[in-house]
Write an enzyme that holds these catalytic residues in place. Structure first.
Site, short mmCIF file in Angstrom:
data_model
loop_
_atom_site.label_atom_id
_atom_site.label_comp_id
_atom_site.label_asym_id
_atom_site.label_seq_id
_atom_site.Cartn_x
_atom_site.Cartn_y
_atom_site.Cartn_z
NE ARG A 1 -19.40 25.54 -5.61
CZ ARG A 1 -20.71 25.34 -5.69
NH1 ARG A 1 -21.34 25.59 -6.79
NH2 ARG A 1 -21.37 24.90 -4.65
NE ARG B 1 -29.33 21.05 -0.19
CZ ARG B 1 -28.40 21.88 -0.69
NH1 ARG B 1 -28.76 23.05 -1.18
NH2 ARG B 1 -27.13 21.53 -0.68
NE ARG C 1 -26.92 18.38 -3.30
CZ ARG C 1 -26.49 19.63 -3.45
NH1 ARG C 1 -27.37 20.60 -3.72
NH2 ARG C 1 -25.23 19.92 -3.34
CE LYS D 1 -24.80 28.57 -4.15
NZ LYS D 1 -24.74 28.13 -2.72
NE ARG E 1 -21.64 20.73 -0.43
CZ ARG E 1 -22.92 20.44 -0.20
NH1 ARG E 1 -23.24 19.34 0.47
NH2 ARG E 1 -23.85 21.23 -0.62
P1 ADP Z 1 -28.05 26.56 -2.06
O1 ADP Z 1 -28.52 26.37 -3.48
O2 ADP Z 1 -27.41 27.89 -1.84
O3 ADP Z 1 -27.18 25.44 -1.58
P2 ADP Z 1 -30.86 26.00 -1.28
O4 ADP Z 1 -31.67 26.97 -2.06
O5 ADP Z 1 -30.86 24.59 -1.76
O6 ADP Z 1 -29.35 26.56 -1.12
O7 ADP Z 1 -31.33 26.04 0.25
C1 ADP Z 1 -30.71 25.21 1.24
C2 ADP Z 1 -31.76 24.70 2.24
O8 ADP Z 1 -32.23 25.79 3.02
C3 ADP Z 1 -32.99 24.08 1.59
O9 ADP Z 1 -33.45 23.04 2.43
C4 ADP Z 1 -33.99 25.23 1.55
O10 ADP Z 1 -35.31 24.75 1.59
C5 ADP Z 1 -33.62 26.01 2.82
N1 ADP Z 1 -33.78 27.47 2.68
C6 ADP Z 1 -33.56 28.25 1.58
N2 ADP Z 1 -33.79 29.55 1.86
C7 ADP Z 1 -34.14 29.63 3.17
C8 ADP Z 1 -34.48 30.70 4.06
N3 ADP Z 1 -34.51 31.99 3.66
N4 ADP Z 1 -34.77 30.39 5.34
C9 ADP Z 1 -34.74 29.10 5.76
N5 ADP Z 1 -34.44 28.03 4.99
C10 ADP Z 1 -34.13 28.29 3.70
P1 ADP Z 2 -24.42 23.88 -2.90
O1 ADP Z 2 -25.76 23.53 -2.40
O2 ADP Z 2 -23.32 23.43 -2.00
O3 ADP Z 2 -24.28 25.30 -3.26
P2 ADP Z 2 -24.27 22.91 -5.68
O4 ADP Z 2 -25.43 22.10 -6.07
O5 ADP Z 2 -24.14 24.26 -6.26
O6 ADP Z 2 -24.15 22.91 -4.10
O7 ADP Z 2 -22.93 22.09 -6.04
C1 ADP Z 2 -22.73 20.76 -5.59
C2 ADP Z 2 -21.31 20.32 -5.90
O8 ADP Z 2 -21.08 20.36 -7.32
C3 ADP Z 2 -20.22 21.22 -5.30
O9 ADP Z 2 -19.89 20.86 -3.98
C4 ADP Z 2 -19.06 20.94 -6.27
O10 ADP Z 2 -18.44 19.71 -5.99
C5 ADP Z 2 -19.77 20.80 -7.62
N1 ADP Z 2 -19.83 22.09 -8.35
C6 ADP Z 2 -20.94 22.83 -8.61
N2 ADP Z 2 -20.64 23.94 -9.30
C7 ADP Z 2 -19.29 23.93 -9.47
C8 ADP Z 2 -18.35 24.82 -10.09
N3 ADP Z 2 -18.74 25.96 -10.66
N4 ADP Z 2 -17.03 24.47 -10.05
C9 ADP Z 2 -16.62 23.33 -9.48
N5 ADP Z 2 -17.44 22.45 -8.88
C10 ADP Z 2 -18.77 22.74 -8.86
#
Ligand code: ADP
Ligand code: ADP
Ligand code: ZN
Length: 225
Positions: free
Chosen positions: A88, A127, A160, A13, A171
């Site tokens: 969420r 990550r 993180r 995302k 999660r």
């Molecule tokens: P989210 O915001 O949904 O938690 P991230 O964008 O932070 O996900 O991506 C999670 C991890 O996976 C990061 O280390 C990122 O570099 C890697 N990643 C993202 N997209 C891809 C993909 N299409 N293939 C492989 N690794 C990916």
């Molecule tokens: P991910 O890579 O798991 O998608 P995010 O960076 O989006 O992680 O979120 C990290 C943490 O922040 C989540 O595990 C949650 O604890 C909190 N968080 C983020 N967005 C929300 C939301 N919309 N509602 C509640 N908690 C949230």
């Protein structure tokens, strides 16, 4: 365009949200990043959010809804935005719809990036993030100094605190119970777009842009944009 990105933790995302924001010229709004900024700033909101984030649980709905509602009133959201990590829960989805309707708007699409449970845990545990510019990297073995630096700004990469395998599993469990119903919420309302997240970053991006460009063209021809 007003969009939200859904998907398991690690689905991509953040990665795709940043690319889409640049492509469509609208802001990328990540609630997770907003909470992490609040934690870094030492605010009361940050202290509250940290208690939940560290355990892999969701921050309470009223807190998440309040920060998003406030953010969406800013001028840069006039022509649309990409929400990442919000809504969420179904309660958050309803609150977002209510806030949008009160200003005569609608969410144009919810994009689900779909990956498996195993892929989610694997990506989170490996990550690495840039503390300066927010870029993310997948690093199985980050020992070499060059690989542990950001390719964009050369800062030293970190992990993180909630990106341990144990917290990732928690999660994921929270996602399946609390966030998966949000996907049905948008599907029932005809606004869901699903893309396969287990392709290269470029392929996922292309699939999203193709679908979203069609949505935008339809909205434009119906006069909604
Ligand atoms: P989210 O915001 O949904 O938690 P991230 O964008 O932070 O996900 O991506 C999670 C991890 O996976 C990061 O280390 C990122 O570099 C890697 N990643 C993202 N997209 C891809 C993909 N299409 N293939 C492989 N690794 C990916
Ligand atoms: P991910 O890579 O798991 O998608 P995010 O960076 O989006 O992680 O979120 C990290 C943490 O922040 C989540 O595990 C949650 O604890 C909190 N968080 C983020 N967005 C929300 C939301 N919309 N509602 C509640 N908690 C949230
Ligand atoms: Zn950087």
């Amino acid at each position: 365009m007003r969009l939200t990105m859904l998907g398991r933790p690690g689905a991509g995302k953040g990665t795709q949200g940043a690319l889409l924001a640049e492509h469509f010229g609208i802001p990328h709004i990540s609630t997770g990043s907003m909470f992490r900024d609040a934690i870094r700033s030492g605010s009361a909101l940050g202290a509250l959010a940290k208690r939940f984030i560290d355990r892999g649980h969701l921050v309470p709905d009223d807190v998440a809804i309040r920060i998003v509602e406030e953010r969406l009133t800013r001028g840069d959201c006039r022509n649309g935005y990409i929400l990442d990590g919000f809504p969420r829960t179904v309660a958050q989805a309803r609150a977002l719809d209510a806030a949008l309707h009160s200003t005569g708007h609608e969410l144009d699409a919810a994009v689900e990036i779909r990956i498996s449970d195993e892929e989610a845990v694997m990506r989170i545990a490996h990550r690495w993030v840039c503390p300066e510019c927010g870029a993310t990297y997948f690093r199985r073995y980050p020992a070499c100094a060059e690989r542990s630096r950001c390719q964009v700004c050369n800062a030293t990469l970190t992990q993180r605190e909630d990106d341990t395998e144990e917290t990732a599993r928690e999660r994921l469990a929270v996602y399946l119970v609390q966030t998966q119903p949000v996907i049905s919420y948008y599907e029932e309302r005809g606004r869901l777009i699903t893309v396969n997240g287990e392709q290269s970053i470029e392929e996922v991006f292309r699939e999203m842009v193709d679908s979203l460009t069609r949505v935008r063209d339809e909205l434009e021809s119906s006069g909604a944009l």
